[in-house]
Write a protein that holds these residues in place. Structure first.
Motif, PDB file in Angstrom:
ATOM      1  N   LEU A   1      32.047  87.419  19.102  1.00  0.00           N
ATOM      2  CA  LEU A   1      33.177  87.444  18.175  1.00  0.00           C
ATOM      3  C   LEU A   1      33.640  88.879  17.924  1.00  0.00           C
ATOM      4  N   LYS A   2      32.699  89.778  17.826  1.00  0.00           N
ATOM      5  CA  LYS A   2      33.025  91.188  17.602  1.00  0.00           C
ATOM      6  C   LYS A   2      33.865  91.726  18.762  1.00  0.00           C
ATOM      7  N   PHE A  41      40.696  82.532  18.446  1.00  0.00           N
ATOM      8  CA  PHE A  41      39.688  83.224  17.643  1.00  0.00           C
ATOM      9  C   PHE A  41      39.454  82.491  16.331  1.00  0.00           C
ATOM     10  N   PHE A  42      40.514  82.085  15.688  1.00  0.00           N
ATOM     11  CA  PHE A  42      40.383  81.323  14.436  1.00  0.00           C
ATOM     12  C   PHE A  42      39.588  80.043  14.678  1.00  0.00           C
ATOM     13  N   ARG A  90      47.613  90.457   7.571  1.00  0.00           N
ATOM     14  CA  ARG A  90      46.515  89.521   7.295  1.00  0.00           C
ATOM     15  C   ARG A  90      45.345  89.792   8.230  1.00  0.00           C
ATOM     16  N   ILE A  91      45.636  90.015   9.501  1.00  0.00           N
ATOM     17  CA  ILE A  91      44.580  90.275  10.481  1.00  0.00           C
ATOM     18  C   ILE A  91      43.854  91.576  10.145  1.00  0.00           C
ATOM     19  N   GLU A 116      39.932  82.943   6.256  1.00  0.00           N
ATOM     20  CA  GLU A 116      41.085  82.925   5.345  1.00  0.00           C
ATOM     21  C   GLU A 116      42.231  83.762   5.890  1.00  0.00           C
ATOM     22  N   GLN A 117      41.920  84.948   6.362  1.00  0.00           N
ATOM     23  CA  GLN A 117      42.970  85.842   6.853  1.00  0.00           C
ATOM     24  C   GLN A 117      43.593  85.332   8.154  1.00  0.00           C
TER      25      GLN A 117
END
Length: 100
Positions: A51-52, A95-96, A36-37, A10-11
């Motif tokens: 992902l981390k 990333f999204f 947002r991030i 969402e962010q």
């Protein structure tokens, strides 16, 4: 539907909309997308090491000084070249995409 990474999706979607829809400079768009991030925490990716690491890289590029990341991100983005800002925007979009 898989509910993992819901907040992050969402962010980052909201951040991408800001990056894509503003006529402002890429640096200003990054500044506007930053709040947002920053709603995403690194703990959300505890079970996904890749992902981390990628999220940490985005944060590192967004704000060199981690003490007050929101303020540092604004200062960092404001001084980026167009190339650097575009590269960071590309990382955010990639990333999204990987969160899907």
């Amino acid at each position: 539907m898989d509910e993992i990474y819901t907040n992050a999706r969402e962010q980052f979607f909201a951040a991408i909309r800001i990056l894509a829809s503003s006529p402002d400079s890429i640096q200003t768009r990054l500044i506007d997308a930053t709040p947002r991030i920053l709603q995403v925490t690194i703990d959300e990716f505890e079970s996904a090491h890749e992902l981390k690491i990628r999220f940490a890289r985005i944060l590192d590029l967004l704000a060199v000084d981690q003490d007050d990341i929101a303020t540092a991100a604004v200062e960092t983005a404001a001084h980026m070249t167009d190339f650097e800002a575009t590269k960071l925007a590309d990382l955010i979009c990639d990333f999204f995409s990987d969160l899907e």
